[in-house]
Design an enzyme around this catalytic site. Structure first.
Site, short mmCIF file in Angstrom:
data_model
loop_
_atom_site.label_atom_id
_atom_site.label_comp_id
_atom_site.label_asym_id
_atom_site.label_seq_id
_atom_site.Cartn_x
_atom_site.Cartn_y
_atom_site.Cartn_z
N ASP A 1 -50.14 -17.03 30.45
CA ASP A 1 -48.82 -17.53 30.85
C ASP A 1 -47.82 -16.41 31.15
OD1 ASP A 1 -50.37 -19.15 29.00
OD2 ASP A 1 -48.76 -20.63 29.13
N HIS B 1 -55.17 -25.85 29.04
CA HIS B 1 -53.80 -25.58 28.60
C HIS B 1 -53.47 -26.52 27.45
CE1 HIS B 1 -49.88 -23.71 29.52
NE2 HIS B 1 -49.36 -24.84 29.07
N HIS C 1 -51.30 -21.51 26.95
CA HIS C 1 -50.21 -22.26 26.33
C HIS C 1 -49.68 -21.62 25.05
CE1 HIS C 1 -47.58 -25.52 25.14
NE2 HIS C 1 -48.22 -25.67 24.00
N HIS D 1 -45.17 -27.54 31.43
CA HIS D 1 -43.87 -27.28 32.04
C HIS D 1 -43.93 -27.33 33.57
CE1 HIS D 1 -41.77 -26.33 28.34
NE2 HIS D 1 -42.74 -25.51 27.99
N GLU E 1 -46.83 -21.38 34.49
CA GLU E 1 -45.96 -22.52 34.17
C GLU E 1 -44.65 -22.10 33.50
OE1 GLU E 1 -46.51 -25.26 31.18
OE2 GLU E 1 -46.66 -23.72 29.65
N HIS F 1 -49.84 -18.42 24.09
CA HIS F 1 -49.23 -17.12 24.41
C HIS F 1 -49.69 -15.96 23.53
CE1 HIS F 1 -45.45 -18.90 26.64
NE2 HIS F 1 -46.56 -19.56 26.91
#
Length: 279
Positions: A8, A155, A180, A68, A39, A182
């Site tokens: 991400d 995700h 997702h 998102h 995203e 991170h």
């Protein structure tokens, strides 16, 4: 095929980090295809046409999304015009979500790579079954029948759900990688059926942060349960995190997977260039 997947991208810091590091890395590793989860690219929430163009200009061939996807409303129309932008495939049918949940890309040499994006359901918004969605996509473009390589971006929040997807796809995908959360995980591996797997690719973000966000507001919410504003992306130098995968040209399955971490605060890990050149 030599593939890189980057986790991400969070805000300006993540976009700048990718722009700084990806062009050189693409040349050094001889990458055939680059996928970036984007995203959180626009100020930490969603994506815009301008932020997408920055990532394409940096060397991304495909951008995947997540929960998102529609935070920036222009994404609802931009995704219809941009086939390289992929949203999760398991939106409910009645939602009539724009765009597509997968795409079969053709390289200049004629080889083809299928990219699939799905959202998990554990501790996430209610969605259709991601396993059924992935199964449909894999059946529509089987590895080494239609696609020379297949990448699935899972995700989701739960590591168990990501691992389950890896084993579900084992032998039918080149790479299953989680996004997702991170944070890059230390479990890069090739599963028994030949699919490369890593639970989370990490993020392209400033890691002097709370999952890429400036620390002040998350700490306030955790310690006082009082919100005083929106989350804002941290703006220090980004660490660019992802995975490198090399596939077998005959089977499309993985023969190598290694983590990538460049710049910023985390210890750097980059696939050994000389070994790749001489292979």
């Amino acid at each position: 095929m030599r593939i890189a997947f980057f986790g991400d991208v969070v805000g300006r810091s993540g976009r700048d980090g990718l722009s700084d590091h990806l062009p050189g890395l693409r040349r050094r590793l001889g990458l055939d295809f680059v996928i970036v989860n984007a995203e959180n690219a626009a100020a930490g929430f969603g994506i815009t046409e301008n932020t997408a163009r920055e990532l394409f200009d940096a060397g991304a061939d495909c951008l995947t999304l997540g929960n998102h996807s529609w935070d920036q409303k222009e994404a609802l129309t931009y995704i219809v015009r941009e086939p390289r932008l992929i949203r999760p495939a398991n939106y409910p049918i009645l939602s009539d979500a724009p765009g597509r949940g997968s795409n079969l890309f053709e390289l200049r040499d004629g080889r083809r790579i299928l990219v699939v994006n799905v959202l998990g359901r554990v501790h996430m918004d209610a969605m259709d079954d991601p396993f059924a969605a992935v199964n449909r996509e894999l059946d529509s473009a089987p590895l080494q029948v239609v696609a020379d390589a297949v990448v699935v971006d899972m995700h989701c929040e739960a590591t168990s759900e990501k691992m389950a997807m890896g084993h579900f796809c084992d032998g039918r995908a080149s790479l299953v990688v989680g996004t997702h959360t991170h944070v890059p995980t230390a479990d890069a591996q090739i599963l028994t059926g030949g699919t490369a797997y890593q639970t989370d690719a990490g993020a392209c973000a400033d890691y002097d942060s709370v999952i890429g966000n400036d620390k002040e507001e998350p700490l306030r919410r955790f310690t006082t349960k009082i919100s005083q504003g929106r989350y804002r992306p941290a703006d220090g130098p980004a660490t660019v995190c992802g995975v490198y995968v090399e596939t077998d040209d005959k089977t499309g399955l993985a023969k190598r997977i290694e983590p990538i971490r460049m710049g910023g605060r985390l210890k750097e890990t980059v696939p050994e260039v000389q070994a790749l050149v001489s292979a």
